[in-house]
Design a protein around this motif. Structure first.
Motif, PDB file in Angstrom:
ATOM      1  N   LEU A 114       0.817  -1.202   0.000  1.00 26.95           N
ATOM      2  CA  LEU A 114       0.000   0.000   0.000  1.00 26.95           C
ATOM      3  C   LEU A 114       0.858   1.262   0.000  1.00 26.95           C
ATOM      4  O   LEU A 114       1.861   1.333   0.720  1.00 26.95           O
ATOM      5  CB  LEU A 114      -0.892   0.034   1.245  1.00 26.95           C
ATOM      6  N   PRO A 115       0.445   2.266  -0.768  1.00 22.30           N
ATOM      7  CA  PRO A 115       1.113   3.567  -0.648  1.00 22.30           C
ATOM      8  C   PRO A 115       0.684   4.220   0.657  1.00 22.30           C
ATOM      9  O   PRO A 115      -0.456   4.071   1.090  1.00 22.30           O
ATOM     10  CB  PRO A 115       0.576   4.343  -1.851  1.00 22.30           C
ATOM     11  N   GLU A 116       1.591   4.912   1.290  1.00 20.98           N
ATOM     12  CA  GLU A 116       1.266   5.586   2.547  1.00 20.98           C
ATOM     13  C   GLU A 116       1.205   7.082   2.290  1.00 20.98           C
ATOM     14  O   GLU A 116       2.200   7.710   1.932  1.00 20.98           O
ATOM     15  CB  GLU A 116       2.290   5.223   3.616  1.00 20.98           C
ATOM     16  N   LEU A 117       0.002   7.647   2.455  1.00 21.14           N
ATOM     17  CA  LEU A 117      -0.229   9.059   2.214  1.00 21.14           C
ATOM     18  C   LEU A 117      -0.034   9.843   3.499  1.00 21.14           C
ATOM     19  O   LEU A 117      -0.478   9.424   4.574  1.00 21.14           O
ATOM     20  CB  LEU A 117      -1.647   9.277   1.682  1.00 21.14           C
ATOM     21  N   ALA A 118       0.636  10.975   3.402  1.00 28.44           N
ATOM     22  CA  ALA A 118       0.917  11.796   4.579  1.00 28.44           C
ATOM     23  C   ALA A 118      -0.381  12.178   5.289  1.00 28.44           C
ATOM     24  O   ALA A 118      -1.318  12.683   4.660  1.00 28.44           O
ATOM     25  CB  ALA A 118       1.673  13.054   4.163  1.00 28.44           C
ATOM     26  N   GLY A 119      -0.430  11.912   6.580  1.00 28.54           N
ATOM     27  CA  GLY A 119      -1.585  12.291   7.380  1.00 28.54           C
ATOM     28  C   GLY A 119      -2.786  11.389   7.252  1.00 28.54           C
ATOM     29  O   GLY A 119      -3.830  11.656   7.854  1.00 28.54           O
ATOM     30  N   VAL A 120      -2.671  10.310   6.463  1.00 26.79           N
ATOM     31  CA  VAL A 120      -3.798   9.392   6.249  1.00 26.79           C
ATOM     32  C   VAL A 120      -3.471   8.056   6.909  1.00 26.79           C
ATOM     33  O   VAL A 120      -2.507   7.386   6.513  1.00 26.79           O
ATOM     34  CB  VAL A 120      -4.075   9.183   4.752  1.00 26.79           C
ATOM     35  N   PRO A 121      -4.236   7.626   7.916  1.00 27.52           N
ATOM     36  CA  PRO A 121      -3.932   6.363   8.589  1.00 27.52           C
ATOM     37  C   PRO A 121      -4.126   5.164   7.670  1.00 27.52           C
ATOM     38  O   PRO A 121      -4.899   5.208   6.708  1.00 27.52           O
ATOM     39  CB  PRO A 121      -4.917   6.329   9.760  1.00 27.52           C
ATOM     40  N   LEU A 122      -3.415   4.102   7.975  1.00 24.70           N
ATOM     41  CA  LEU A 122      -3.464   2.883   7.167  1.00 24.70           C
ATOM     42  C   LEU A 122      -4.882   2.331   7.081  1.00 24.70           C
ATOM     43  O   LEU A 122      -5.282   1.750   6.067  1.00 24.70           O
ATOM     44  CB  LEU A 122      -2.524   1.842   7.784  1.00 24.70           C
ATOM     45  N   SER A 123      -5.671   2.524   8.111  1.00 23.80           N
ATOM     46  CA  SER A 123      -7.032   1.987   8.163  1.00 23.80           C
ATOM     47  C   SER A 123      -7.916   2.505   7.039  1.00 23.80           C
ATOM     48  O   SER A 123      -8.882   1.837   6.642  1.00 23.80           O
ATOM     49  CB  SER A 123      -7.679   2.328   9.514  1.00 23.80           C
ATOM     50  N   VAL A 124      -7.604   3.681   6.505  1.00 22.92           N
ATOM     51  CA  VAL A 124      -8.448   4.280   5.465  1.00 22.92           C
ATOM     52  C   VAL A 124      -8.448   3.428   4.191  1.00 22.92           C
ATOM     53  O   VAL A 124      -9.383   3.499   3.387  1.00 22.92           O
ATOM     54  CB  VAL A 124      -8.008   5.735   5.189  1.00 22.92           C
ATOM     55  N   HIS A 125      -7.433   2.593   4.016  1.00 24.74           N
ATOM     56  CA  HIS A 125      -7.404   1.686   2.863  1.00 24.74           C
ATOM     57  C   HIS A 125      -8.459   0.584   2.977  1.00 24.74           C
ATOM     58  O   HIS A 125      -8.665  -0.166   2.021  1.00 24.74           O
ATOM     59  CB  HIS A 125      -6.017   1.072   2.711  1.00 24.74           C
ATOM     60  N   LEU A 126      -9.125   0.497   4.133  1.00 22.80           N
ATOM     61  CA  LEU A 126     -10.219  -0.458   4.293  1.00 22.80           C
ATOM     62  C   LEU A 126     -11.581   0.189   4.059  1.00 22.80           C
ATOM     63  O   LEU A 126     -12.593  -0.489   4.133  1.00 22.80           O
ATOM     64  CB  LEU A 126     -10.184  -1.090   5.692  1.00 22.80           C
ATOM     65  N   HIS A 127     -11.591   1.495   3.778  1.00 23.77           N
ATOM     66  CA  HIS A 127     -12.884   2.122   3.498  1.00 23.77           C
ATOM     67  C   HIS A 127     -12.763   3.174   2.415  1.00 23.77           C
ATOM     68  O   HIS A 127     -12.897   2.836   1.230  1.00 23.77           O
ATOM     69  CB  HIS A 127     -13.570   2.637   4.775  1.00 23.77           C
ATOM     70  N   MET A 128     -12.515   4.427   2.716  1.00 21.82           N
ATOM     71  CA  MET A 128     -12.570   5.472   1.695  1.00 21.82           C
ATOM     72  C   MET A 128     -11.617   5.220   0.535  1.00 21.82           C
ATOM     73  O   MET A 128     -11.941   5.458  -0.626  1.00 21.82           O
ATOM     74  CB  MET A 128     -12.274   6.834   2.317  1.00 21.82           C
ATOM     75  N   LEU A 129     -10.414   4.734   0.827  1.00 21.90           N
ATOM     76  CA  LEU A 129      -9.432   4.462  -0.216  1.00 21.90           C
ATOM     77  C   LEU A 129      -9.459   3.005  -0.665  1.00 21.90           C
ATOM     78  O   LEU A 129      -8.616   2.595  -1.466  1.00 21.90           O
ATOM     79  CB  LEU A 129      -8.023   4.818   0.272  1.00 21.90           C
ATOM     80  N   GLY A 130     -10.424   2.249  -0.149  1.00 24.39           N
ATOM     81  CA  GLY A 130     -10.463   0.827  -0.438  1.00 24.39           C
ATOM     82  C   GLY A 130     -11.771   0.366  -1.050  1.00 24.39           C
ATOM     83  O   GLY A 130     -12.405   1.086  -1.837  1.00 24.39           O
ATOM     84  N   MET A 131     -12.205  -0.822  -0.642  1.00 24.63           N
ATOM     85  CA  MET A 131     -13.334  -1.470  -1.287  1.00 24.63           C
ATOM     86  C   MET A 131     -14.629  -0.686  -1.133  1.00 24.63           C
ATOM     87  O   MET A 131     -15.419  -0.594  -2.078  1.00 24.63           O
ATOM     88  CB  MET A 131     -13.528  -2.884  -0.729  1.00 24.63           C
ATOM     89  N   THR A 132     -14.879  -0.108   0.042  1.00 25.03           N
ATOM     90  CA  THR A 132     -16.140   0.612   0.222  1.00 25.03           C
ATOM     91  C   THR A 132     -16.181   1.879  -0.623  1.00 25.03           C
ATOM     92  O   THR A 132     -17.210   2.223  -1.212  1.00 25.03           O
ATOM     93  CB  THR A 132     -16.387   0.939   1.702  1.00 25.03           C
ATOM     94  N   GLY A 133     -15.063   2.594  -0.694  1.00 20.29           N
ATOM     95  CA  GLY A 133     -15.018   3.764  -1.553  1.00 20.29           C
ATOM     96  C   GLY A 133     -15.188   3.405  -3.012  1.00 20.29           C
ATOM     97  O   GLY A 133     -15.915   4.081  -3.758  1.00 20.29           O
ATOM     98  N   LEU A 134     -14.513   2.324  -3.441  1.00 22.69           N
ATOM     99  CA  LEU A 134     -14.653   1.866  -4.822  1.00 22.69           C
ATOM    100  C   LEU A 134     -16.087   1.445  -5.108  1.00 22.69           C
ATOM    101  O   LEU A 134     -16.623   1.720  -6.197  1.00 22.69           O
ATOM    102  CB  LEU A 134     -13.702   0.696  -5.076  1.00 22.69           C
ATOM    103  N   THR A 135     -16.737   0.800  -4.154  1.00 26.81           N
ATOM    104  CA  THR A 135     -18.133   0.394  -4.320  1.00 26.81           C
ATOM    105  C   THR A 135     -19.020   1.612  -4.573  1.00 26.81           C
ATOM    106  O   THR A 135     -19.860   1.611  -5.479  1.00 26.81           O
ATOM    107  CB  THR A 135     -18.621  -0.362  -3.074  1.00 26.81           C
ATOM    108  N   ALA A 136     -18.835   2.652  -3.777  1.00 22.76           N
ATOM    109  CA  ALA A 136     -19.624   3.865  -3.949  1.00 22.76           C
ATOM    110  C   ALA A 136     -19.370   4.486  -5.321  1.00 22.76           C
ATOM    111  O   ALA A 136     -20.304   4.901  -6.021  1.00 22.76           O
ATOM    112  CB  ALA A 136     -19.293   4.867  -2.840  1.00 22.76           C
ATOM    113  N   TYR A 137     -18.109   4.544  -5.719  1.00 22.80           N
ATOM    114  CA  TYR A 137     -17.732   5.162  -6.994  1.00 22.80           C
ATOM    115  C   TYR A 137     -18.319   4.389  -8.171  1.00 22.80           C
ATOM    116  O   TYR A 137     -18.905   4.981  -9.088  1.00 22.80           O
ATOM    117  CB  TYR A 137     -16.210   5.215  -7.096  1.00 22.80           C
ATOM    118  N   VAL A 138     -18.179   3.079  -8.146  1.00 20.52           N
ATOM    119  CA  VAL A 138     -18.702   2.245  -9.236  1.00 20.52           C
ATOM    120  C   VAL A 138     -20.227   2.367  -9.320  1.00 20.52           C
ATOM    121  O   VAL A 138     -20.803   2.501 -10.412  1.00 20.52           O
ATOM    122  CB  VAL A 138     -18.278   0.780  -9.040  1.00 20.52           C
TER     123      VAL A 138
END
Length: 340
Positions: A114-138
């Motif tokens: 995973l890329p690590e974005l400044a100020g963004v916790p790793l957990s966000v890859h499980l929602h906004m930056l991950g599957m749930t965010g992709l689900t909303a976008y699709v």
């Protein structure tokens, strides 16, 4: 190399109605030395999601059911603590699907760095930056074909997918975004934090009536996470040519009797509506596009999020049961612990 003990939450029996603790079991597994190409990952966060309830049943679905006696698989993020894989050195942050466990060990191909974005916790890859965010976008783009100026209604709007969908809809040019939630506090959060133009508590009355008040000019796009009376209410409110993207039906996940369908399906004909169900697994080709856009929105400070966190792998079942009853705001997560 060293041995490691892993705590795993497994499916002990298939739930009938609402799941209970007795439907699960906790086991420990001893991992030995790594084989060539393998990595050992200590999880930091484990995801609990509504779709997991469907996989606990053996009914036909879009993905194979969980096997009895097997770990509950699903999203998790952690860091590599031992490695026999040159592409995933110790310390690498990774996403994987090994699910409800504190330590995972497998071939490196089953983990994604995973890329690590400044100020963004790793957990966000499980929602906004991950599957749930992709689900909303699709759902909004590929399935519903969101157009600038559309009025959008999102059910279950205070959950992980709903909070993502509302923000994405506004960023893509929706004219009005309306959401439903299950408490006054969540309703306030939708309008005050997540940019919803209007929201209502579905416990305050019939969804048909509440939606008509919140969207007096009708609805062009419906993103459904709930089903049942929300789907019926949306069908009553849809404008001609409206599009309905069916993502979930949490209202029926724990039903023990066959749910009653909407009484107004004829609106599909008279209003020339389009309704399509979808699962994100069929749209992984959209991941690069989504990741680029969502990362940019994060960088511009345009994305808000909430996490409801339960501590300890032993409390994963409690977290899942609480999420199924709507106790979460935003994404429900289990914080396993820090890396060694």
């Amino acid at each position: 190399m060293s041995q490691s003990t892993s705590t795993q939450i497994r499916l002990a029996r298939r739930p009938t109605g609402w799941p209970v603790h007795e439907d699960f079991e906790t086991a420990t597994v001893e991992y030995g030395d790594l084989a060539p190409g393998e990595v050992r990952v200590r999880n930091e966060f484990v995801s609990v999601d509504p779709y997991m309830r469907g996989r606990m049943s053996d009914a036909r679905s879009y993905v194979a059911p969980y096997e009895l006696g097997a770990v509950i698989s699903g999203g998790a993020v952690g860091r590599v603590v031992e490695s026999a894989n040159d592409s995933l050195p110790v310390g690498t942050a990774v996403l994987h699907q090994h699910g409800w466990t504190d330590v995972a060990q497998a071939d490196g191909a089953k983990f994604r760095a995973l890329p690590e974005l400044a100020g963004v916790p790793l957990s966000v890859h499980l929602h906004m930056l991950g599957m749930t965010g992709l689900t909303a976008y699709v759902g909004l783009t590929t399935i519903a074909g969101l157009r600038e100026g559309d009025t959008v209604f999102i059910s279950g709007a205070a959950g992980a997918v709903g909070t993502a969908a509302g923000q994405i809809a506004k960023l893509l040019g929706a004219g009005r975004v309306v959401g439903s939630a299950g408490s006054p506090e969540k309703v306030a959060l939708l309008t005050e934090k997540y940019g919803y133009d209007a929201a209502f508590n579905y416990k305050d009355g019939p969804v048909r009536k509440l939606l008509a008040e919140a969207a007096p000019d009708g609805v062009d796009v419906f993103f459904d996470n709930v089903g049942g009376d929300h789907l019926e209410g949306a069908l009553a409110a849809m404008n001609d040519g409206g599009r309905l993207a069916l993502c979930g039906a949490i209202a029926a996940y724990n039903a023990t009797e066959r749910p009653v369908g909407p009484s107004n399906m004829a609106n599909m004909i008279t209003r020339a509506l389009t309704m399509q169900g979808f699962t994100v697994g069929a749209h992984w080709d959209k991941l690069p596009e989504f990741t680029e856009r969502m990362s940019a929105w994060f960088g511009e400070g345009k994305i808000a999020y909430d996490e409801t966190i339960v501590d300890g792998i032993d409390n994963t079942i409690d977290a899942f049961l609480a999420m199924m009853r709507g106790a979460n705001t935003g994404k429900m997560l289990v914080r396993v612990g820090a890396t060694e």
